[in-house]
Design a protein around this motif. Sequence first.
Motif, short mmCIF file in Angstrom:
data_model
loop_
_atom_site.label_atom_id
_atom_site.label_comp_id
_atom_site.label_asym_id
_atom_site.label_seq_id
_atom_site.Cartn_x
_atom_site.Cartn_y
_atom_site.Cartn_z
N LYS A 90 43.43 57.51 50.04
CA LYS A 90 44.34 56.48 49.47
C LYS A 90 45.04 55.78 50.39
CE LYS A 90 47.75 60.19 49.26
NZ LYS A 90 48.83 60.79 48.31
N ASN A 91 45.37 54.57 49.82
CA ASN A 91 46.09 53.48 50.76
C ASN A 91 44.97 53.14 51.85
OD1 ASN A 91 48.45 53.97 49.45
ND2 ASN A 91 49.12 55.59 50.91
N THR A 92 43.93 52.83 51.35
CA THR A 92 42.65 52.22 52.28
C THR A 92 42.69 50.61 52.17
OG1 THR A 92 41.55 54.19 51.83
CG2 THR A 92 40.47 52.50 52.60
N SER A 93 43.01 50.03 53.41
CA SER A 93 43.05 48.63 53.49
C SER A 93 41.57 48.15 53.67
CB SER A 93 43.93 48.12 54.45
OG SER A 93 43.52 48.57 55.72
N THR A 94 41.41 46.96 53.37
CA THR A 94 40.13 46.23 53.64
C THR A 94 39.93 46.26 54.83
OG1 THR A 94 40.58 44.82 51.41
CG2 THR A 94 39.02 44.06 53.17
N ARG A 95 40.93 46.07 55.86
CA ARG A 95 40.78 46.05 57.15
C ARG A 95 40.19 47.11 57.65
NH1 ARG A 95 45.48 45.77 61.50
NH2 ARG A 95 44.43 45.57 63.44
N LEU A 96 40.77 48.39 57.37
CA LEU A 96 40.30 49.83 57.67
C LEU A 96 38.73 49.88 57.21
CD1 LEU A 96 40.57 52.62 58.69
CD2 LEU A 96 41.28 53.30 56.39
N LEU A 97 38.26 49.53 56.06
CA LEU A 97 36.94 49.50 55.27
C LEU A 97 36.01 48.78 56.43
CD1 LEU A 97 37.65 49.60 51.49
CD2 LEU A 97 36.97 51.70 53.11
N LEU A 98 36.54 47.48 56.65
CA LEU A 98 35.69 46.87 57.58
C LEU A 98 35.59 47.15 58.99
CD1 LEU A 98 36.73 42.95 56.24
CD2 LEU A 98 34.62 44.22 56.00
N SER A 99 36.52 47.78 59.48
CA SER A 99 36.26 48.44 60.70
C SER A 99 35.48 49.70 60.75
CB SER A 99 37.86 48.79 61.19
OG SER A 99 38.91 47.83 61.27
N CYS A 100 35.68 50.41 59.68
CA CYS A 100 34.45 51.50 59.57
C CYS A 100 33.38 50.97 59.54
CB CYS A 100 34.98 52.56 58.43
SG CYS A 100 36.51 53.32 58.67
N ALA A 101 33.08 49.78 58.71
CA ALA A 101 31.88 49.11 58.46
C ALA A 101 31.16 48.75 59.95
CB ALA A 101 31.79 48.12 57.38
N ALA A 102 31.91 48.33 60.92
CA ALA A 102 31.57 47.69 61.96
C ALA A 102 31.08 48.79 62.76
CB ALA A 102 32.88 46.84 62.78
N ILE A 103 31.81 49.96 62.74
CA ILE A 103 31.62 50.91 63.71
C ILE A 103 30.26 51.57 63.18
CG2 ILE A 103 32.20 53.37 64.32
CD1 ILE A 103 35.13 52.43 64.34
N GLY A 104 30.04 51.74 62.05
CA GLY A 104 28.92 52.29 61.19
C GLY A 104 27.62 51.43 61.25
#
Length: 181
Positions: free
Chosen positions: A2-16
């Motif tokens: 919960k409270n997941t920001s777009t910035r966190l998701l994009l950061s996870c995507a970049a690491i992924g």
Amino acid sequence: MKNTSTRLLLSCAAIGVAGGLLFIVNSYLGGTVNAVLPVLYGLTLGVYFMPGAIAQRLFRRGGVALLVAAISGLVSAAFQPLGFGAALIAVGIGLVQELPFLLFRYRRWPAWLFVAGSVLSGVVLAIGMYRLVGAHALDAVGAGILIAGSVLSPVAFTLLALVLGRALEATGVTRGLDRRR
């Protein structure tokens, strides 16, 4: 998450995505090692623990290791011999990486917990490698090297991921994403 920001998701995507590229290279390197010198194959498997451990170190949030591992597995699936099976293996690794932190309800993030989780993962991995590579057909020294490499490799690569995560954190790229701040 919960409270997941777009910035966190994009950061996870970049690491992924970076992890997926690493997985592609490692799948061919590991396959070559397995064909030429199978007793050393366990040493190549720790690479799969890096993206999730980096994300956990940077963001200290539940679910990021699983998310990053899934993205890494999907990115690499089309380019390695295991195909979609690689994505399933990556998701399994991400789940195992989440377990130690889930036990503490994602409230504690000490380095020893990363190491304890990677040791547990390494033991599970060693059992799988013993059966997959056929360590029972190896002599005692060869089987010992395979099992030791399978246990120690996740630990070594998790420690490397912690160092990389610390260096990335020092640049300020995680400002506002770490739940502790």
